[in-house]
Design a protein around this motif. Structure first.
Motif, short mmCIF file in Angstrom:
data_model
loop_
_atom_site.label_atom_id
_atom_site.label_comp_id
_atom_site.label_asym_id
_atom_site.label_seq_id
_atom_site.Cartn_x
_atom_site.Cartn_y
_atom_site.Cartn_z
N ALA A 90 90.96 93.75 -38.96
CA ALA A 90 90.77 95.18 -38.73
C ALA A 90 89.54 95.49 -37.89
N GLY A 91 88.87 94.46 -37.34
CA GLY A 91 87.76 94.71 -36.45
C GLY A 91 86.39 94.66 -37.09
N ALA A 92 86.29 94.37 -38.38
CA ALA A 92 85.00 94.26 -39.04
C ALA A 92 84.39 92.90 -38.71
N MET A 93 83.09 92.89 -38.44
CA MET A 93 82.48 91.71 -37.82
C MET A 93 81.29 91.17 -38.61
N GLY A 94 81.14 89.86 -38.54
CA GLY A 94 79.91 89.23 -38.98
C GLY A 94 79.79 88.99 -40.47
N HIS A 95 78.60 88.59 -40.86
CA HIS A 95 78.32 88.22 -42.25
C HIS A 95 78.60 89.34 -43.23
N THR A 96 78.30 90.57 -42.83
CA THR A 96 78.49 91.69 -43.75
C THR A 96 79.48 92.71 -43.22
N SER A 142 81.67 86.01 -48.54
CA SER A 142 81.35 84.89 -49.43
C SER A 142 80.11 84.16 -48.92
N PHE A 143 79.06 84.96 -48.67
CA PHE A 143 77.76 84.46 -48.22
C PHE A 143 77.87 83.72 -46.89
N GLY A 144 78.69 84.28 -46.01
CA GLY A 144 78.82 83.75 -44.65
C GLY A 144 79.88 82.71 -44.46
N ALA A 145 80.54 82.30 -45.53
CA ALA A 145 81.55 81.25 -45.42
C ALA A 145 82.83 81.71 -44.74
N PHE A 146 83.15 83.00 -44.87
CA PHE A 146 84.40 83.53 -44.30
C PHE A 146 84.10 84.81 -43.54
N ARG A 147 83.65 84.65 -42.31
CA ARG A 147 83.27 85.80 -41.48
C ARG A 147 84.43 86.36 -40.68
N GLY A 148 85.55 85.74 -40.71
CA GLY A 148 86.70 86.17 -39.94
C GLY A 148 86.80 85.42 -38.63
N ASP A 156 75.51 81.60 -37.31
CA ASP A 156 75.26 81.00 -38.62
C ASP A 156 73.97 81.53 -39.26
N ASP A 157 73.04 81.99 -38.47
CA ASP A 157 71.81 82.57 -38.99
C ASP A 157 72.12 83.99 -39.47
N PRO A 158 72.03 84.27 -40.77
CA PRO A 158 72.45 85.57 -41.29
C PRO A 158 71.39 86.66 -41.26
N ARG A 159 70.20 86.36 -40.77
CA ARG A 159 69.09 87.29 -40.98
C ARG A 159 69.30 88.65 -40.32
N ASP A 160 69.79 88.68 -39.09
CA ASP A 160 70.04 89.98 -38.45
C ASP A 160 71.08 90.78 -39.24
N ALA A 161 72.12 90.10 -39.71
CA ALA A 161 73.18 90.79 -40.46
C ALA A 161 72.65 91.34 -41.78
N LEU A 162 71.84 90.55 -42.47
CA LEU A 162 71.30 91.00 -43.76
C LEU A 162 70.35 92.18 -43.57
N ALA A 163 69.50 92.11 -42.55
CA ALA A 163 68.59 93.21 -42.28
C ALA A 163 69.36 94.46 -41.85
N SER A 164 70.43 94.26 -41.09
CA SER A 164 71.25 95.40 -40.65
C SER A 164 71.90 96.09 -41.85
N VAL A 201 76.48 89.59 -27.71
CA VAL A 201 77.46 88.58 -28.05
C VAL A 201 78.46 88.48 -26.91
N SER A 202 79.10 87.34 -26.77
CA SER A 202 80.15 87.18 -25.75
C SER A 202 81.49 87.59 -26.32
N ALA A 203 82.46 87.83 -25.45
CA ALA A 203 83.80 88.17 -25.92
C ALA A 203 84.35 87.05 -26.80
N ARG A 204 84.06 85.81 -26.43
CA ARG A 204 84.54 84.68 -27.22
C ARG A 204 83.86 84.63 -28.58
N GLY A 205 82.61 85.02 -28.65
CA GLY A 205 81.87 84.96 -29.90
C GLY A 205 82.09 86.15 -30.81
#
Length: 436
Positions: A219-225, A166-172, A250-258, A209-213
């Protein structure tokens, strides 16, 4: 990236597609089935005992007589053999215990079903289209640069972002290591998830990324996308140039480019639509509406297949006709980019959802055709019954797994042809009733 799935659509798909928790897209592994998910109701709830940190002696772990702790001690050795350092293991598994909720979700993710129109009503709602256009405008510079660099339209990247989180609102918010360890310990898909767990530990080793982050879906899917760890290794990019491939912040640019890099890696063709809604002529041979039969749009036009305005579809390449709800629903002429989106998530509903949302974000019209809204989705048990009855009648579905994929659709079509029905491959409640 994608190996299975979760996030906003993960939530929808888990209760769906697909989809979605989602797990096997860049993400989730069970979303690669039919968008009508099915499930087993058994819920495993291990005894909640304290689990020693992974750095403690194996004899102490074994003494606990805890199955998860025993598995963890064995996994430690396998991880060390694959180059994971003791420091990373100790940090990643500090106070990690099995997560009963993850096991429950994995067992029950498919017990709900939605029809294609119910899914699209949610996935491409008015509010999601509005939010998508706002997200596109907010990140217009970055998305335009991503499109120029990877050759994937910004609306498509934005649509995936919308369905995944939802455009980064619910990343898990799940601890990715804990989720993957729980699923790797479980017997249903242990090999797959142990490989993903090792991949996640390798990400921690890299320092991105850190273990905390490292948070994501159950199911293990990560990040904005919603990338699975293995997809992260193959396709994640450092678009911002800060030395990290950061898909979590919060910066989605790496995720969007990925995400764009992922689609480009599977052969995305810029300028080619995923699909175009079409009108089928009176007397159309529905046996031709199958994925393995492709023609040029001009050949389809010669057979009377036009776009919804009554004009021939431009020649975007070889195309097939898709009828996600049979002869009574919308028809689409789909192109190679449809198959590329399937690499993110194999559910037809998810692919149509991404493509349709991208079109709407870009200002395109709503789907013109109506759907057979009087129908309901078959339940998991009904889908298995349908497969059993088709096979028993001589129309072998090859598997009795409750997933309505190409093999089952072909069996349905063969049955329909043999019985003088419209051979549209639609697995409806009416068809099951007839088989009974």
């Amino acid at each position: 990236m994608i190996n299975w799935k979760s996030g906003a659509v993960g939530t929808i798909m888990a209760a769906l597609g697909s989809t979605h928790a989602s797990a096997e897209t860049p993400h989730d592994p069970d979303k690669q089935a039919s968008f009508q998910l099915a499930s087993v109701t058994t819920s495993l709830r291990p005894v909640a005992r304290p689990v020693p940190k992974i750095g403690q002696e194996v004899v102490q772990v074994a003494a606990s007589n805890d199955p998860f702790a025993l598995w963890l001690s064995g996994f430690r050795g396998r991880a060390l053999e694959q180059g994971i350092s003791v420091g990373t293991l100790d940090a990643a598994f500090a106070n990690v215990t099995i997560d009963p909720d993850v096991v429950r979700l994995d067992r029950n993710q498919s017990e709900f079903s939605k029809t294609i129109w119910q899914y699209l009503d949610s996935a491409v709602s008015t509010s999601r289209v509005k939010n998508g256009r706002a997200a596109l405008a907010k990140h217009a510079t970055a998305l335009s640069q991503i499109e120029a660099q990877y050759g994937v339209e910004k609306e498509v990247v934005t649509a995936i972002w919308g369905l995944e989180s939802s455009f980064g609102a619910f990343r898990g918010s799940n601890n990715t290591i804990r989720s993957l360890a729980t699923l790797a310990h479980d017997t249903r898909r242990s090999e797959f998830f142990e490989a993903e767990l090792v991949a996640a530990l390798q990400i921690l080793e890299s320092g991105d990324v850190s273990a905390r982050g490292m948070k994501g879906s159950w199911a293990g899917a990560m990040g904005h996308t919603q990338f699975m760890p293995s997809s992260y290794h193959r396709y994640a990019v450092d678009f911002t140039g800060d030395g990290k491939r950061d898909i979590w912040s919060d910066d989605p640019r790496d995720a969007l480019a990925s995400t764009a890099a992922y689609l480009a890696g599977f052969g995305w063709t810029k300028g080619q639509p995923w699909g175009v809604e079409v009108l089928l002529p009176k007397g159309f041979d529905y046996a031709q509406a199958r994925r393995d039969l492709t023609r040029s749009p001009s050949d389809w036009a010669a057979a009377g297949v036009m776009d919804v305005s009554g004009k021939p579809v431009p020649d975007h390449g070889a195309a097939s006709i898709l009828l996600p709800a049979g002869a009574q629903g919308a028809a689409f002429m789909i192109f190679d980019n449809f198959a590329v989106l399937e690499k993110y998530n194999t559910a037809d509903a998810y692919v149509i959802g991404v493509g349709y949302l991208a079109d709407r974000i870009a200002g395109g019209p709503a789907i013109a055709a109506d759907w057979p809204r009087g129908d309901r989705a078959l339940t998991f048990s009904e889908r298995k019954e349908l497969q059993r009855r088709l096979t028993g009648a001589g129309f072998d579905t090859q598997k009795i797994d409750g997933r309505v994929g190409p093999l089952t659709i072909n069996a349905v079509r063969s049955y329909q042809t043999a019985n003088g029905l419209v051979p549209d491959g639609y697995a409806s409640p009416r068809l099951l009733e007839r088989l009974r």
